[in-house]
Design an enzyme around this catalytic site. Structure first.
Site, PDB file in Angstrom:
ATOM      1  N   ASP A  41       6.441   3.183   6.499  1.00  0.00           N
ATOM      2  CA  ASP A  41       5.132   2.535   6.325  1.00  0.00           C
ATOM      3  C   ASP A  41       4.411   3.139   5.130  1.00  0.00           C
ATOM      4  OD1 ASP A  41       2.833   1.084   6.716  1.00  0.00           O
ATOM      5  OD2 ASP A  41       2.207   2.153   8.525  1.00  0.00           O
ATOM      6  N   GLU A  66       5.038  -4.713   4.561  1.00  0.00           N
ATOM      7  CA  GLU A  66       4.762  -3.946   5.781  1.00  0.00           C
ATOM      8  C   GLU A  66       6.042  -3.969   6.610  1.00  0.00           C
ATOM      9  OE1 GLU A  66       2.418  -2.044   6.542  1.00  0.00           O
ATOM     10  OE2 GLU A  66       0.530  -2.719   5.639  1.00  0.00           O
ATOM     11  N   HIS A 109       0.857  -1.182   0.000  1.00  0.00           N
ATOM     12  CA  HIS A 109       0.000   0.000   0.000  1.00  0.00           C
ATOM     13  C   HIS A 109       0.899   1.239   0.000  1.00  0.00           C
ATOM     14  CE1 HIS A 109       0.368   1.557   4.187  1.00  0.00           C
ATOM     15  NE2 HIS A 109       0.528   0.290   4.537  1.00  0.00           N
ATOM     16  N   GLU A 126      -5.236   1.441   2.450  1.00  0.00           N
ATOM     17  CA  GLU A 126      -5.028   0.580   3.614  1.00  0.00           C
ATOM     18  C   GLU A 126      -5.165   1.342   4.925  1.00  0.00           C
ATOM     19  OE1 GLU A 126      -2.705  -1.576   6.768  1.00  0.00           O
ATOM     20  OE2 GLU A 126      -2.436   0.450   5.971  1.00  0.00           O
TER      21      GLU A 126
END
Length: 352
Positions: free
Chosen positions: A103, A155, A72, A130
């Site tokens: 992130d 992630e 994402h 996300e």
């Protein structure tokens, strides 16, 4: 600085420069972000699935492969606590600082650099929704996608492959009181909320299941008895555990003051509670061992990997960065993590 790391940071600089904060999720199929991705992926066929309200899935494929990578590229909003421009990548001695660097735009940059290093077949799914907890893009992809032998979700795992993590349940409880003048006393919804939360946090499972009350809002002013109070909470159960008994216990503790309760979001654990899914994950561990990629312990945070697993696909979480840096001001990712993730992605790509 090595050539691969230079390449990774070049891609990361471009990705961080794009504002993908979610909310507000101001993205559409014409956003310049996708032109950047296309330019970084020559020889790839690309398409965009638009789920509305900024929920987009950008699929890039080259040839036919057994492995899908999913990252994402939306971020949480930048707060006033940032001491730097969140959209300008800062290169430190051992780390890169920027909104989403950890992130998880760092993983996207590693993929782009790895794809340029090999002409092996590849499939990348970049999504934009996300962080708001909707997962529309992944869910839509799973409705019509081809089957893959494995999925790698980027992630922050410190570049270690993870095949188990907690599920997540987020809900809202509304407690009711009786409006009145505070001098007369009475049933206050805010007082009931305080009682309820105090009791809930003493439950034997509260700490282990990461019970968290993230938002409390109610009442009108100090001289009025609060007629209503809304409580938003979350639970994170381990694989194999069902959150339903915990949620029902919270309803009981809320007592007669409970007016409404709603589910805001539910994401299953990885893997879901069925033997076949657990077996698929064990096989995936063996795959990583064969490539000399480190496999780690279960993590406490939830990822969209659980949605792929629920759909019957073997899936792992693997990306640069430490979850402790995610969502923080002056967020950063270590160069060592970027290099390790790049090497792991390259091994997986060339393995097919």
């Amino acid at each position: 600085m090595t050539a691969p790391l230079q390449s990774i940071l070049g891609h990361l600089e471009q990705l961080v420069a794009h504002d993908t904060q979610n909310p507000p999720r101001n993205l559409n199929p014409e956003s310049s972000l996708f032109a950047t991705l296309r330019e970084a992926l020559p020889g790839f066929e690309t398409s965009i699935d638009d789920g509305g309200e900024g929920c987009l899935g950008f699929l890039a494929t080259r040839g036919t492969t057994d492995t899908l990578f999913n990252v994402h590229i939306d971020t949480v909003p930048a707060t006033d606590a940032w001491t730097k421009d969140p959209f300008t990548l800062e290169r430190g001695n051992d780390r890169a600082i920027g909104l989403g660097a950890c992130d998880i735009k760092g993983a996207a940059a590693c993929l782009l650099a790895a794809a340029a290093e090999t002409d092996a077949p590849a499939a990348f799914l970049f999504t934009t929704d996300e962080e708001a907890g909707s997962s529309v893009a992944v869910r839509r992809f799973l409705e019509t996608s081809p089957r893959y032998e494995r999925v790698i979700v980027g992630e922050p795992t410190q570049s270690i492959a993870v095949t188990r993590h907690r599920g997540i349940y987020a809900g809202t409880l509304t407690l009711a009181g009786e409006a009145g003048h505070a001098s007369q006393g009475g049933l206050s919804a805010v007082h009931e909320a305080a009682r309820f939360i105090t009791q809930a946090l003493t439950e034997s499972w509260a700490k282990d299941d990461r019970l968290n009350f993230g938002r409390i809002e109610g009442g009108i002013k100090p001289n009025m008895i609060a007629p209503s109070c809304e409580i938003q909470f979350g639970l994170r159960c381990m694989p194999g555990e069902n959150p339903d008994p915990r949620v029902e216990r919270l309803r009981v503790l809320a007592g007669a003051a409970l007016e409404t309760d709603t589910t805001r979001f539910w994401g299953p654990a990885l893997p879901p509670a069925d033997p076949e899914a657990r077996f698929r994950q064990v096989e995936l561990n063996e795959y990583f061992y064969g490539l000399d990629i480190e496999v780690g312990s279960p993590v406490d945070f939830w990822t969209e990997a659980a949605l792929f697993s629920k759909a019957g696909l073997p899936v792992a979480v693997l990306g640069p960065g430490d979850i402790a840096q995610a969502h923080t001001a002056d967020e950063f990712v270590l160069y060592d993590h970027l290099t390790t993730a790049y090497n792991a992605y390259l091994k997986i790509l060339t393995d097919g």
